[in-house]
Design a protein around this motif. Structure first.
Motif, PDB file in Angstrom:
ATOM      1  N   PHE A   1      72.338 113.948 -40.120  1.00 30.26           N
ATOM      2  CA  PHE A   1      72.482 113.489 -38.916  1.00 30.26           C
ATOM      3  C   PHE A   1      72.681 111.926 -38.694  1.00 30.26           C
ATOM      4  O   PHE A   1      71.844 111.340 -39.359  1.00 30.26           O
ATOM      5  N   GLN A   2      73.578 111.543 -37.976  1.00 33.32           N
ATOM      6  CA  GLN A   2      74.097 110.154 -38.076  1.00 33.32           C
ATOM      7  C   GLN A   2      74.869 109.971 -36.607  1.00 33.32           C
ATOM      8  O   GLN A   2      75.178 110.816 -35.933  1.00 33.32           O
ATOM      9  N   ARG A   3      74.941 108.482 -36.143  1.00 36.35           N
ATOM     10  CA  ARG A   3      75.528 108.245 -34.872  1.00 36.35           C
ATOM     11  C   ARG A   3      76.798 108.585 -35.148  1.00 36.35           C
ATOM     12  O   ARG A   3      77.446 108.576 -36.269  1.00 36.35           O
ATOM     13  N   VAL A   4      77.710 108.990 -34.067  1.00 33.53           N
ATOM     14  CA  VAL A   4      79.019 109.508 -34.066  1.00 33.53           C
ATOM     15  C   VAL A   4      79.860 108.398 -34.930  1.00 33.53           C
ATOM     16  O   VAL A   4      80.736 108.949 -35.878  1.00 33.53           O
ATOM     17  N   ILE A   5      79.797 107.289 -34.676  1.00 31.92           N
ATOM     18  CA  ILE A   5      80.424 106.058 -35.490  1.00 31.92           C
ATOM     19  C   ILE A   5      80.214 106.176 -36.970  1.00 31.92           C
ATOM     20  O   ILE A   5      81.024 106.132 -37.952  1.00 31.92           O
ATOM     21  N   ASP A   6      78.746 106.518 -37.269  1.00 29.58           N
ATOM     22  CA  ASP A   6      78.228 106.506 -38.570  1.00 29.58           C
ATOM     23  C   ASP A   6      78.706 107.744 -39.304  1.00 29.58           C
ATOM     24  O   ASP A   6      79.094 107.567 -40.438  1.00 29.58           O
ATOM     25  N   VAL A   7      79.031 108.874 -38.502  1.00 31.29           N
ATOM     26  CA  VAL A   7      79.587 109.857 -39.314  1.00 31.29           C
ATOM     27  C   VAL A   7      80.706 109.601 -39.871  1.00 31.29           C
ATOM     28  O   VAL A   7      81.046 109.844 -41.139  1.00 31.29           O
TER      29      VAL A   7
ATOM     30  N   VAL B   1      86.810 107.878 -31.841  1.00 32.12           N
ATOM     31  CA  VAL B   1      86.134 107.087 -32.959  1.00 32.12           C
ATOM     32  C   VAL B   1      87.143 107.032 -34.246  1.00 32.12           C
ATOM     33  O   VAL B   1      87.594 105.920 -34.855  1.00 32.12           O
ATOM     34  N   ILE B   2      87.926 107.970 -34.374  1.00 30.33           N
ATOM     35  CA  ILE B   2      89.097 107.838 -35.530  1.00 30.33           C
ATOM     36  C   ILE B   2      90.222 107.275 -35.177  1.00 30.33           C
ATOM     37  O   ILE B   2      90.425 106.317 -36.021  1.00 30.33           O
ATOM     38  N   ALA B   3      90.588 107.177 -33.822  1.00 27.42           N
ATOM     39  CA  ALA B   3      91.589 106.345 -33.480  1.00 27.42           C
ATOM     40  C   ALA B   3      91.319 104.930 -33.573  1.00 27.42           C
ATOM     41  O   ALA B   3      92.210 104.036 -33.726  1.00 27.42           O
ATOM     42  N   GLU B   4      90.120 104.438 -33.400  1.00 29.25           N
ATOM     43  CA  GLU B   4      89.627 103.277 -33.451  1.00 29.25           C
ATOM     44  C   GLU B   4      89.281 102.674 -34.815  1.00 29.25           C
ATOM     45  O   GLU B   4      89.679 101.605 -35.177  1.00 29.25           O
ATOM     46  N   TYR B   5      88.504 103.632 -35.449  1.00 27.56           N
ATOM     47  CA  TYR B   5      88.029 103.136 -36.946  1.00 27.56           C
ATOM     48  C   TYR B   5      88.685 103.865 -38.132  1.00 27.56           C
ATOM     49  O   TYR B   5      88.182 103.601 -39.222  1.00 27.56           O
ATOM     50  N   GLY B   6      89.546 104.666 -38.002  1.00 22.65           N
ATOM     51  CA  GLY B   6      90.028 105.725 -38.791  1.00 22.65           C
ATOM     52  C   GLY B   6      90.710 104.831 -39.785  1.00 22.65           C
ATOM     53  O   GLY B   6      90.991 103.878 -39.739  1.00 22.65           O
ATOM     54  N   SER B   7      90.556 105.826 -41.113  1.00 25.03           N
ATOM     55  CA  SER B   7      91.080 104.850 -42.419  1.00 25.03           C
ATOM     56  C   SER B   7      91.804 105.896 -43.272  1.00 25.03           C
ATOM     57  O   SER B   7      91.924 107.068 -42.826  1.00 25.03           O
TER      58      SER B   7
END
Lengths: 455, 334
Positions: B51-57, B75-81
């Motif tokens: 279990f993690q924060r959404v962004i930490d997932v 989150v993916i659109a912002e920080y995806g790689s």
């Protein structure tokens, strides 16, 4: 254009490119000026063009917002205004790292060379700046380039014919510049209809009623209401009023759309009948012809520098930045990438607080965009010879003289003010020691100049 | 056997819905201690839940600590790689939008073009940039530029972004909106054409891990069988009816004549023993599944061919010959 993985080799090539451009600028009488890398962000944030502001790299230091310089133009104009030399003609060159926080690019830093010709109105200055870009490309061994020339003044003038106010024109041009897909009439019309209030489109006078209501609202509500989101009651109501008054008849709107779709997509080779094509547009008239003539004059002089006319492309809607360019603009492209770009930006000084316009033309080289592994040769450092323009000077002859003299190893710059070491050009003749020389006499003139230098 | 770490959101808007969603898919998550960050899914014994924060997932999956995870498309659109592969982008819960919102008092601003003009007003009259509070700087920057707004400064903010214009540290906000209530309570309004992304929960994986670790791909397959089966099942309703006819074939033909009541292949028809024959023939019972949203249309159609005593129950799973999303994943991984 070759992608180079080896950073060291790339830096070496860039260094040689900088030398070539600098030597060329020196030949034209440009004086090297240094500007600080770290500047107050304010200098760029509110005054530089959209593209610059978009990607400004800033940092806070002791409550002051600083920026790593993204370009040389703003500091150049600021220095020009502060130096007290305003109204005299200066040719300044700059080079060094510039910084850009662009998520689409891997690096924050790139190498740039800039040249600014300040205080000189007219086509000669514009042609010189454009030709510098072409000559630099050729000295670097870049054969496959094109110079795209546009005219922001012409674009603004043509848009005026459709009743669009300055703000509407600016946003519209901005929109056009950021369009990645070819412009479609329907998309453009949708955009315009959003910008112009629906009541304005109805054309039934309803907007006038709304304007009166808004005016009444401004008169009756309390002006001291606390600002929300940084805007006061008056800010909001004044803009609402402005929006309601932005009345454009629907048929005018459709005409504007039809015109813009054609105009924005117009890209014509110099050898084609591009002037006729522009004049065939619905908004073109005598003034448009005058402005089109300016493009023609500039292009003709650029050719006199020895630039192949097949390299010239006319794209009148080219607008590098709507914010401060006011006349001729250009981009030198190599395989689609911009190697150099610039133009006339007489309005820019006013943004920095000057009382009026300051004639200004400039260009920037984006050296990281063009990396090629050619053999470069640097020009020798020698004294600069000045050709002085007079009202009787033939400008094209001035270009030919300057080029011929440069070909004979002279550094040459063209000036307007008389000085001890400036030779006036009368018609097509250069006056040296009171004797007129025609271009055919260049060898005897060179000998004379060498003797003068030796003595 | 190597175990597979599956990262799930521990808090935030999609945390609880994720647990419910997985339970609906037959993948109940057991979390022995609410204060612990580890759990299990009894239906897939090879999986450990983190279990993690959404962004930490996203970060845990990107760095390979977890091979699979559930987070938001925003989150993916912002920080995806490049390391991240979106395995399933339509889990159909956790819907929200990333929107540009301005103060309600800005009655002159209805769309992004209005906002572009206001940004110019700020620059020319106030000699400053429009200040935008957001936790999504990358998407915000790109969206504003695309809409002709260039003179803005991003104000990094964490939590309570909606209050920024009232407090005064920003002029407008870009934030996630589910119902719009929070915006309204803070006297903000979303711009109609200011939707940056329509987001929902999504299943993600680490591209390299999925390629190199068969147990990770196998865990993804089992997850997707459950998820695809449950999501498809949710769209169907099973109808059981009594109907008279000369024969099972006769009834099958009548029901399947309408594509809506054909089911996936055709109805299942069986005689009802003990029921009396009438003039129309013998009594049969027929079962089929129809799209849930067309239930009443299907009922009318079935009535028209003589069906009666119809019962309808939700379908929990529909399994096709393979999980379509897993097939897509295999293709994407090469």
């Amino acid at each position: 254009m070759t992608a180079i993985a080896d950073r060291i080799r790339e830096l070496s090539i860039i260094r040689r490119s900088v030398e070539i451009v600098e030597n060329l600028l020196t030949e034209f009488g440009y004086e090297r000026i240094e500007t600080p890398i770290l500047q107050p962000a304010e200098l760029f944030l509110t005054r530089a063009g959209d593209q610059i502001v978009d990607h400004l790299l800033t940092l806070e230091h002791r409550d002051e917002l600083l920026a790593l310089r993204p370009e040389f133009t703003s500091p150049a104009i600021a220095a020009y205004l502060q130096s007290g030399t305003a109204q005299s003609v200066v040719r300044w060159s700059f080079n060094g790292p510039v910084f850009e926080d662009n998520p689409a690019q891997e690096r924050l830093q790139s190498e740039s060379v800039g040249a600014e010709l300040l205080g000189m109105p007219g086509r000669y200055a514009e042609a010189e700046i454009i030709a510098l870009a072409g000559l630099a490309a050729e000295r670097m061994g870049i054969a496959d380039y094109e110079i795209v020339i546009g005219h922001v003044g012409l674009t603004r003038y043509l848009l005026n014919q459709f009743g669009l106010d300055t703000r509407a024109q600016r946003l519209l041009l901005n929109y056009l510049n950021h369009q990645r897909e070819p412009l479609v009439a329907e998309t453009l019309q949708n955009w315009l209809e959003k910008f112009i209030s629906p009541s304005g489109l109805s054309g039934n006078g309803e907007h006038e009623d709304q304007s009166r209501i808004l005016q009444a609202l401004m008169d009756t509500t309390h002006p001291d209401t606390a600002p929300v989101g940084g805007r006061s009651r008056d800010d909001i109501l004044e803009r609402l009023l402005r929006k309601q008054q932005r009345y454009v008849r629907h048929e005018n709107l459709l005409e504007a759309v039809s015109f813009l779709v054609k105009y924005a997509s117009m890209t014509v080779g110099y050898s084609e009948n591009w002037q006729e094509t522009i004049m065939a547009l619905p908004a073109a008239n005598e003034q448009a012809q005058v402005l089109t003539g300016e493009i023609q004059q500039v292009a003709a002089m650029v050719l006199a520098y020895g630039i192949d006319q097949r390299k010239l492309v006319i794209k009148p809607a080219l607008a590098r930045s709507w914010d401060y360019y006011s006349g001729t603009v250009f981009e030198l492209r190599v395989n689609g990438a911009i190697f150099a770009g610039g133009g006339r930006y007489d309005d820019f000084a006013a943004l920095l607080g000057a009382a009026g316009e300051v004639p200004a033309v400039g260009l920037a080289f984006y050296l990281n965009n063009v990396i090629s592994d050619n053999e470069f040769t640097a020009g020798d450092q020698i004294q600069t010879l000045k050709i002085q323009l007079t009202p009787a000077s033939n400008l094209t002859a001035a270009v030919r003289w300057a080029q011929e003299l440069r070909r004979h190893g002279q550094n040459v710059t063209v000036v307007e003010e008389p000085s001890n070491n400036a030779y006036p050009l009368q018609g097509e003749h250069l006056i040296v020691d009171s004797k007129p020389y025609g271009i055919d006499d260049i060898h005897s003139l060179i000998d004379l100049l060498k003797d003068k230098t030796a003595s | 056997m190597n175990r597979v770490m599956f990262a799930l959101p521990s808090k935030g808007a999609i945390a609880e819905p994720t647990m419910s969603f997985l339970q609906d898919c037959g993948l109940r998550v057991d979390k022995p201690n609410p204060r612990q960050y580890i759990g299990t899914i009894p239906a897939i014994p090879t999986i450990d839940v983190l279990f993690q924060r959404v962004i930490d997932v996203l970060y845990k999956v990107a760095d390979g600590t977890a091979k699979l995870g559930i987070t938001g498309l925003d989150v993916i659109a912002e920080y995806g790689s490049e390391d991240i592969i979106v395995i399933h982008d339509n889990l159909n819960y956790g819907h929200c939008k990333l929107v540009v919102a301005v103060p309600e008092a800005w009655i002159d601003v209805e769309n992004m073009i209005d906002l572009a003009e206001v940004a110019l007003d700020f620059r020319e009259a106030k000699m400053r940039n429009l200040k935008v509070a957001t936790t999504y700087p990358n998407q915000t920057r790109e969206f504003l530029h695309r809409n002709g707004i260039h003179h803005f400064s991003i104000v990094a903010a964490e939590g309570a972004i909606e209050a920024a214009p009232t407090i005064g540290y920003a002029d407008i906000v870009v934030d996630l909106v589910q119902t719009g209530t929070t915006l309204r309570e803070n006297h903000l309004k979303p711009l109609l054409d200011g939707v940056i992304i329509n987001s929902q929960a999504c299943l993600i994986g680490n591209r390299r891990m999925l390629k190199e670790h068969p147990e990770a791909l196998q865990a993804a397959r089992i997850l997707l069988e459950h998820i695809d089966g449950a999501l498809l099942g949710k769209t169907y309703t099973q109808i059981t009816m009594n109907i008279t006819g000369i024969s099972a074939e006769d009834i099958g033909r009548k029901i399947a004549a309408n594509p809506l009541t054909r089911g996936l292949q055709g109805p299942t028809v069986a005689p009802i023993f003990g029921a009396e024959k009438n003039d129309s023939g013998q009594w049969f019972t027929a079962t089929l599944i129809v799209p849930g949203k067309l239930l009443l249309t299907a009922i009318e159609s079935l009535r028209a061919v003589g069906a009666t005593h119809m019962s309808a129950v939700p379908v929990r799973y529909v399994f096709l010959h393979e999980s379509p999303t897993f097939a897509q994943l295999q293709a994407a991984l090469g």
